[in-house]
Design an enzyme around this catalytic site. Structure first.
Site, PDB file in Angstrom:
ATOM      1  N   THR A  33       0.854  -1.195   0.000  1.00  0.00           N
ATOM      2  CA  THR A  33       0.000   0.000   0.000  1.00  0.00           C
ATOM      3  C   THR A  33       0.890   1.246   0.000  1.00  0.00           C
ATOM      4  O   THR A  33       1.983   1.228   0.565  1.00  0.00           O
ATOM      5  CB  THR A  33      -0.901  -0.015   1.238  1.00  0.00           C
ATOM      6  OG1 THR A  33      -1.812  -1.105   1.126  1.00  0.00           O
ATOM      7  CG2 THR A  33      -1.698   1.281   1.383  1.00  0.00           C
ATOM      8  N   SER A  35       2.061   5.160  -2.191  1.00  0.00           N
ATOM      9  CA  SER A  35       2.277   5.723  -3.529  1.00  0.00           C
ATOM     10  C   SER A  35       3.298   4.909  -4.324  1.00  0.00           C
ATOM     11  O   SER A  35       3.153   4.782  -5.553  1.00  0.00           O
ATOM     12  CB  SER A  35       2.721   7.177  -3.410  1.00  0.00           C
ATOM     13  OG  SER A  35       3.860   7.295  -2.582  1.00  0.00           O
ATOM     14  N   ASP A  89       6.312  -4.318  -1.288  1.00  0.00           N
ATOM     15  CA  ASP A  89       5.646  -3.236  -0.559  1.00  0.00           C
ATOM     16  C   ASP A  89       6.623  -2.083  -0.332  1.00  0.00           C
ATOM     17  O   ASP A  89       7.849  -2.289  -0.332  1.00  0.00           O
ATOM     18  CB  ASP A  89       5.143  -3.775   0.796  1.00  0.00           C
ATOM     19  CG  ASP A  89       4.074  -2.888   1.429  1.00  0.00           C
ATOM     20  OD1 ASP A  89       3.820  -1.781   0.915  1.00  0.00           O
ATOM     21  OD2 ASP A  89       3.502  -3.305   2.458  1.00  0.00           O
ATOM     22  N   ASP A  92       8.422   3.363   4.975  1.00  0.00           N
ATOM     23  CA  ASP A  92       8.674   4.751   5.362  1.00  0.00           C
ATOM     24  C   ASP A  92      10.144   4.967   5.696  1.00  0.00           C
ATOM     25  O   ASP A  92      10.678   6.050   5.464  1.00  0.00           O
ATOM     26  CB  ASP A  92       7.773   5.126   6.540  1.00  0.00           C
ATOM     27  CG  ASP A  92       6.315   5.006   6.150  1.00  0.00           C
ATOM     28  OD1 ASP A  92       5.897   5.705   5.213  1.00  0.00           O
ATOM     29  OD2 ASP A  92       5.601   4.177   6.750  1.00  0.00           O
ATOM     30  N   LYS A 102       6.931   0.960   8.830  1.00  0.00           N
ATOM     31  CA  LYS A 102       5.837   1.036   7.885  1.00  0.00           C
ATOM     32  C   LYS A 102       4.582   1.531   8.604  1.00  0.00           C
ATOM     33  O   LYS A 102       4.539   1.588   9.817  1.00  0.00           O
ATOM     34  CB  LYS A 102       5.569  -0.351   7.261  1.00  0.00           C
ATOM     35  CG  LYS A 102       6.658  -0.753   6.258  1.00  0.00           C
ATOM     36  CD  LYS A 102       6.351  -2.037   5.530  1.00  0.00           C
ATOM     37  CE  LYS A 102       4.996  -2.104   4.907  1.00  0.00           C
ATOM     38  NZ  LYS A 102       4.673  -1.012   3.975  1.00  0.00           N
ATOM     39  N   GLY A 104       2.853   4.419   7.322  1.00  0.00           N
ATOM     40  CA  GLY A 104       2.551   5.802   6.960  1.00  0.00           C
ATOM     41  C   GLY A 104       1.213   5.909   6.242  1.00  0.00           C
ATOM     42  O   GLY A 104       0.576   6.964   6.262  1.00  0.00           O
ATOM     43  N   GLU A 111      -0.444  -5.238   6.064  1.00  0.00           N
ATOM     44  CA  GLU A 111       0.844  -5.394   5.373  1.00  0.00           C
ATOM     45  C   GLU A 111       1.731  -6.412   6.084  1.00  0.00           C
ATOM     46  O   GLU A 111       2.395  -7.237   5.443  1.00  0.00           O
ATOM     47  CB  GLU A 111       1.561  -4.045   5.295  1.00  0.00           C
ATOM     48  CG  GLU A 111       0.881  -3.072   4.344  1.00  0.00           C
ATOM     49  CD  GLU A 111       1.435  -1.666   4.419  1.00  0.00           C
ATOM     50  OE1 GLU A 111       1.302  -0.939   3.427  1.00  0.00           O
ATOM     51  OE2 GLU A 111       2.009  -1.287   5.459  1.00  0.00           O
ATOM     52  N   LYS A 129      14.377   6.966   1.843  1.00  0.00           N
ATOM     53  CA  LYS A 129      13.902   6.082   2.924  1.00  0.00           C
ATOM     54  C   LYS A 129      15.042   5.282   3.560  1.00  0.00           C
ATOM     55  O   LYS A 129      14.818   4.572   4.543  1.00  0.00           O
ATOM     56  CB  LYS A 129      12.850   5.109   2.373  1.00  0.00           C
ATOM     57  CG  LYS A 129      11.749   5.740   1.516  1.00  0.00           C
ATOM     58  CD  LYS A 129      10.736   6.446   2.338  1.00  0.00           C
ATOM     59  CE  LYS A 129       9.560   6.984   1.544  1.00  0.00           C
ATOM     60  NZ  LYS A 129       8.714   5.988   0.915  1.00  0.00           N
TER      61      LYS A 129
END
Ligand code: 5RP
Length: 262
Positions: A33, A35, A89, A92, A102, A104, A111, A129
């Site tokens: 999940t 962008s 995946d 962050d 993760k 965010g 996830e 990151k």
């Protein structure tokens, strides 16, 4: 086309496009999940439509499920397919051991369930990151609505006991109201600055009854594809001990409508 993307989106696209190469016919694939993961879903959708790629995908959020279906990808639940071959995946933050922060996108519960039900997890992330020490990004903790303030107080107690003095714990909001996750819970963000012992912190947080899951992923991911704005995608594989680099724009035959977030 990709030249219309911002530098940040070009980097996200680069790692997503490269990671799509690891998806093979017949695979059961967990879809992350966020962008960066949205670029992956679009790449896979193109492969399904243009190359006949045949996969069964398990999304990690309602947003990803919606996007995957729109892309023509076969969507299944985790219970329908069982063990997955691969999950790809975003993250962050990630460090040298591929410990991740993760959540965010408020999806770290699904996830983590999907990633740990997979033989392999590959992280896709732009170079921003990649951190020496985790914790600048606030650590998401999913908590059930019942007894929320009691859980928050216990989180403060745990943090104090572990030496995280004066840590701010904020409620994730969606406009004026607390955000509600896909599982009907809320997210507390822990502003730690730096995390000294992720294993200890994760275990302590998850012992609090109202905590469902925290956003630390420890010993779950085994490889990361790091994207750069010039199209370079560097794959670091911890199991193989290798680091390889390709430029995805050099063989670019890609779609023009990419760029919208999931
Ligand atoms: C969602 C996540 C995302 O993978 C993480 O927030 C990275 O998102 P993006 O690719 O948009 O930067 O953990 O819960």
């Amino acid at each position: 086309m990709t030249q219309d993307l911002s530098p940040s989106d070009r980097a996200k696209y680069a790692c997503a496009r490269r990671a799509a190469d690891f998806v093979e016919n017949g695979m059961k694939v967990g879809l992350g999940t966020g962008s960066t993961a949205a670029f992956l879903v679009k790449c896979l959708g193109e492969m399904v439509r243009d190359e006949g790629l045949d996969i069964q995908a398990v999304p990690t959020s309602s947003r990803t499920a919606e996007l995957a279906r729109a892309e023509g990808i076969t969507v299944k639940t985790l219970d329908e397919v069982g063990l997955l071959d691969l999950t790809i995946d975003g993250a962050d933050e990630f460090d040298a051991e591929l410990t991740l922060i993760k959540g965010g996108g408020a999806a770290h519960l699904q996830e983590k369930i999907v990633a740990t039900a997979s033989k392999r997890m590959i992280v896709i992330a732009d170079a921003s990151k990649d951190v020496a020490v985790l914790g600048k990004f606030p650590l998401p903790v999913e908590v059930i609505p019942f007894g929320l303030e009691a859980s928050r107080a216990l989180i403060h107690d745990v943090l104090s006991a572990l030496g995280y003095a004066k840590t701010e714990v904020t409620m994730r909001m969606a406009g004026d109201v607390p955000l509600v996750s896909d599982e009907g819970n809320h997210i507390l963000d822990l502003h730690l600055g730096q995390i000294t012992d992720a294993t200890q912190l994760s275990a302590a947080l998850n012992q609090i009854p109202g905590v469902v899951e925290n956003g630390l992923f420890i010993n779950i991911a085994s490889a990361v594809v790091i994207g750069h704005a010039d199209g370079t995608a560097v794959t670091r594989d911890l199991l193989l001990g290798t680091e390889t680099s390709v430029n995805v724009f050099e063989a670019d035959n890609l779609f023009s409508d990419i760029g919208d977030d999931a």
